[in-house]
Scaffold this motif. Sequence first.
Motif, PDB file in Angstrom:
ATOM      1  N   ALA A  45      90.850 -31.013  39.017  1.00  0.00           N
ATOM      2  CA  ALA A  45      91.810 -32.024  40.036  1.00  0.00           C
ATOM      3  C   ALA A  45      91.078 -32.798  40.846  1.00  0.00           C
ATOM      4  O   ALA A  45      91.381 -33.818  41.094  1.00  0.00           O
ATOM      5  CB  ALA A  45      92.337 -30.745  41.026  1.00  0.00           C
ATOM      6  N   LYS A  46      89.711 -32.530  41.020  1.00  0.00           N
ATOM      7  CA  LYS A  46      88.602 -33.337  41.788  1.00  0.00           C
ATOM      8  C   LYS A  46      88.383 -34.631  40.991  1.00  0.00           C
ATOM      9  O   LYS A  46      88.100 -35.642  41.615  1.00  0.00           O
ATOM     10  CB  LYS A  46      87.329 -32.642  41.844  1.00  0.00           C
ATOM     11  N   GLU A  47      88.384 -34.735  39.610  1.00  0.00           N
ATOM     12  CA  GLU A  47      88.233 -35.719  38.847  1.00  0.00           C
ATOM     13  C   GLU A  47      89.496 -36.471  38.159  1.00  0.00           C
ATOM     14  O   GLU A  47      89.369 -37.073  37.178  1.00  0.00           O
ATOM     15  CB  GLU A  47      87.317 -35.095  37.600  1.00  0.00           C
ATOM     16  N   LYS A  53      78.558 -37.667  45.493  1.00  0.00           N
ATOM     17  CA  LYS A  53      77.763 -36.831  44.643  1.00  0.00           C
ATOM     18  C   LYS A  53      78.155 -36.427  43.187  1.00  0.00           C
ATOM     19  O   LYS A  53      77.708 -36.449  42.229  1.00  0.00           O
ATOM     20  CB  LYS A  53      77.418 -35.547  45.340  1.00  0.00           C
ATOM     21  N   THR A  54      79.643 -36.125  43.086  1.00  0.00           N
ATOM     22  CA  THR A  54      80.342 -35.843  41.854  1.00  0.00           C
ATOM     23  C   THR A  54      81.339 -36.718  41.931  1.00  0.00           C
ATOM     24  O   THR A  54      81.864 -37.331  42.810  1.00  0.00           O
ATOM     25  CB  THR A  54      80.776 -34.410  41.866  1.00  0.00           C
ATOM     26  N   ILE A  55      82.214 -36.849  40.781  1.00  0.00           N
ATOM     27  CA  ILE A  55      83.169 -37.438  40.669  1.00  0.00           C
ATOM     28  C   ILE A  55      84.310 -36.962  41.651  1.00  0.00           C
ATOM     29  O   ILE A  55      84.417 -35.741  41.610  1.00  0.00           O
ATOM     30  CB  ILE A  55      83.950 -37.561  39.230  1.00  0.00           C
ATOM     31  N   ASP A  56      84.892 -37.967  42.517  1.00  0.00           N
ATOM     32  CA  ASP A  56      85.738 -37.553  43.649  1.00  0.00           C
ATOM     33  C   ASP A  56      87.101 -38.212  43.854  1.00  0.00           C
ATOM     34  O   ASP A  56      87.094 -39.139  44.475  1.00  0.00           O
ATOM     35  CB  ASP A  56      84.732 -37.142  44.755  1.00  0.00           C
ATOM     36  N   ALA A  57      88.000 -38.003  43.173  1.00  0.00           N
ATOM     37  CA  ALA A  57      89.114 -38.839  43.262  1.00  0.00           C
ATOM     38  C   ALA A  57      89.875 -38.406  44.489  1.00  0.00           C
ATOM     39  O   ALA A  57      90.898 -39.375  44.768  1.00  0.00           O
ATOM     40  CB  ALA A  57      90.098 -38.074  42.023  1.00  0.00           C
ATOM     41  N   VAL A  58      89.669 -37.626  45.460  1.00  0.00           N
ATOM     42  CA  VAL A  58      90.141 -37.391  46.669  1.00  0.00           C
ATOM     43  C   VAL A  58      89.460 -37.949  47.904  1.00  0.00           C
ATOM     44  O   VAL A  58      89.576 -37.804  49.030  1.00  0.00           O
ATOM     45  CB  VAL A  58      90.441 -35.999  46.930  1.00  0.00           C
ATOM     46  N   LEU A  59      88.300 -38.872  47.559  1.00  0.00           N
ATOM     47  CA  LEU A  59      87.479 -39.576  48.500  1.00  0.00           C
ATOM     48  C   LEU A  59      88.568 -40.361  49.723  1.00  0.00           C
ATOM     49  O   LEU A  59      87.984 -40.136  50.908  1.00  0.00           O
ATOM     50  CB  LEU A  59      86.622 -40.612  48.015  1.00  0.00           C
ATOM     51  N   LYS A 104      82.548 -43.249  37.487  1.00  0.00           N
ATOM     52  CA  LYS A 104      83.659 -42.875  38.313  1.00  0.00           C
ATOM     53  C   LYS A 104      83.309 -42.326  39.822  1.00  0.00           C
ATOM     54  O   LYS A 104      83.912 -42.095  40.770  1.00  0.00           O
ATOM     55  CB  LYS A 104      84.462 -41.846  38.026  1.00  0.00           C
ATOM     56  N   LYS A 105      81.981 -42.391  39.889  1.00  0.00           N
ATOM     57  CA  LYS A 105      81.360 -41.924  41.322  1.00  0.00           C
ATOM     58  C   LYS A 105      81.065 -43.126  42.195  1.00  0.00           C
ATOM     59  O   LYS A 105      80.775 -42.939  43.437  1.00  0.00           O
ATOM     60  CB  LYS A 105      79.885 -41.136  41.154  1.00  0.00           C
ATOM     61  N   ILE A 106      81.204 -44.339  41.775  1.00  0.00           N
ATOM     62  CA  ILE A 106      81.018 -45.397  42.625  1.00  0.00           C
ATOM     63  C   ILE A 106      82.308 -46.091  42.991  1.00  0.00           C
ATOM     64  O   ILE A 106      83.176 -46.529  42.243  1.00  0.00           O
ATOM     65  CB  ILE A 106      80.237 -46.708  41.659  1.00  0.00           C
ATOM     66  N   TRP A 107      82.413 -46.335  44.337  1.00  0.00           N
ATOM     67  CA  TRP A 107      83.918 -47.038  44.846  1.00  0.00           C
ATOM     68  C   TRP A 107      83.158 -48.245  45.775  1.00  0.00           C
ATOM     69  O   TRP A 107      82.152 -48.100  46.230  1.00  0.00           O
ATOM     70  CB  TRP A 107      84.409 -45.980  45.819  1.00  0.00           C
TER      71      TRP A 107
END
Length: 541
Positions: free
Chosen positions: A480-482, A170-176, A100-103
């Motif tokens: 929330a971030k994840e 760097k970490t799982i970031d759902a708000v990118l 989930k860190k890769i977009w």
Amino acid sequence: MSLKPTRPARSILAATCLMLMAGLSYSALAQSKPGTLRVAMTAGDIPLTTGQPSQGGEGIRFMGITAYDGLTRWDLSKSDKAPVIIPDLAESWTVSETDKKIWTFKLRQGVKFHDGSEFTADAVVFNFDKLLRKDAPQFDPAQAAQGSLWSGTLASWRKIDAYTVEITTKTIDAVLPYALANLFMSSPARWEEVGKDWSKFADKPSGTGPWMIESYKPRERAELVRNSNHWDKNRIPKSERLILFPMPDGNTRAAALLSGQVDFVEAPPPDVIPRLKQQKMQIVTNIYPHNWPYQISHLDDSPLKDIRIRKAANLAIDRDGLVKLLGGLAIPAKGHIDPGHPWYGNPAEPLRYDPEAAKALLKEAGYGPEKPVKVKMIISPSGSGQMQPLPMNEFIKENFRDVGIDMEFEVLDWEALRTRRRLGAFAPENKGRHGVNNSFAYWDPDIGLIGTAASYMPVPFGFNWGGYKNEKADILAKQAKETFDPKEQDKLLAQLHEVIVADHMWIWAVHDLNPRALRPNVKGFVQAQSWFQDLTPVTVE
């Protein structure tokens, strides 16, 4: 009958005289011309023109989303609902099922920079390198500092093909996608053309946005012209030209509007609003995700580390009186988030005015009117979203004095204040300072709550200026971030808000209503429920 002018009239008259005396080329404040929109900003200087603007959110509003585009952007076309993130230079994006860190971002084809060169994946890599790779030839410390608020989540990025980019966080970031709306794309071809020199690029800027920067003079004006070839035909500006004037003094802005020297002003002073209405000016307001707080130090040398003292400070503020001071152009804060927002939740004790309860808490902590708590706050005379900071701070200083808090000010200009905020309370420059009065937006989860409340998000990559740490807040911020489901994320953010209000993480005053004043012949402006606004539909008849 006395002919002595009222205080607002005297202020405007004085401001007009200063305008005429100052070397601000107000002769160059241009005669009103059809097709030219002239705007007075609250900023004290022209924001950086190289792509990643300075001057806070106002810089993004006037020099970011005007001349540049990001991979994503806000939909600012509506006034009756909060804006959402939509595709911009990226047409679409996906998150890896296995990591989930890769977009993966698919880029829009056929987009041209203002210099005619093509926007491709190479340009995206170039722009991320300019912010984050110190060994890259195009690395620019000035832009890196401005972009650090949003770029800190990026771990790596690479070109997959001409129109595909992979970003790893760097970490799982759902708000990118929220962060990427604030990172803008400058032309690599123009940078090469000007000798790989960002200072020269600043004089010949090239982005992909709906406006093109034609010229600028520091602290005086910037002129932008319509980009008739913008890739989004719906966002080709209706005006031919946009002229921006930095005017940090509110009365100077009002005087410029009344005298016909500008068409559109940010944050008119409340006491001048009746005069503006009398002269048929349009006063436009709207609720938006923004508050006016003191971001406070929780370090060992700060008296505000004691929850009794910071709670007393929140109880001491007469927010209704402050709203009255602001001419009704604000609402009292019940917490960090406004009550109509999905992240507000249900705080057990919403903020209220209770000076007697404040005195009791201070007495319990060993303080009172005879032995006041001494705090020193960094404030500014003006700036992006600061409303009317000097009278507001003086008002709150009196509130604090009444209960036993002695507040001292260190007054810095807006950019200097922002620099001190980015350094954090632990920096040597901020020793002995217990808070920074920096108006604050919560337009995205990272800025609004996660970056402020999580102890693992310190400045400059977050907004935790004062070293705040709360185990419950850390857990909720991480969850929330994840969380990629928007509704579930909203629930977690609402719980996080409840925690920080109960813990009095900051001292909060009011939510302002984002006032603007426009001349009667300005048409087409739609005030979004956002810190950012789209000037492309605006015309001057």
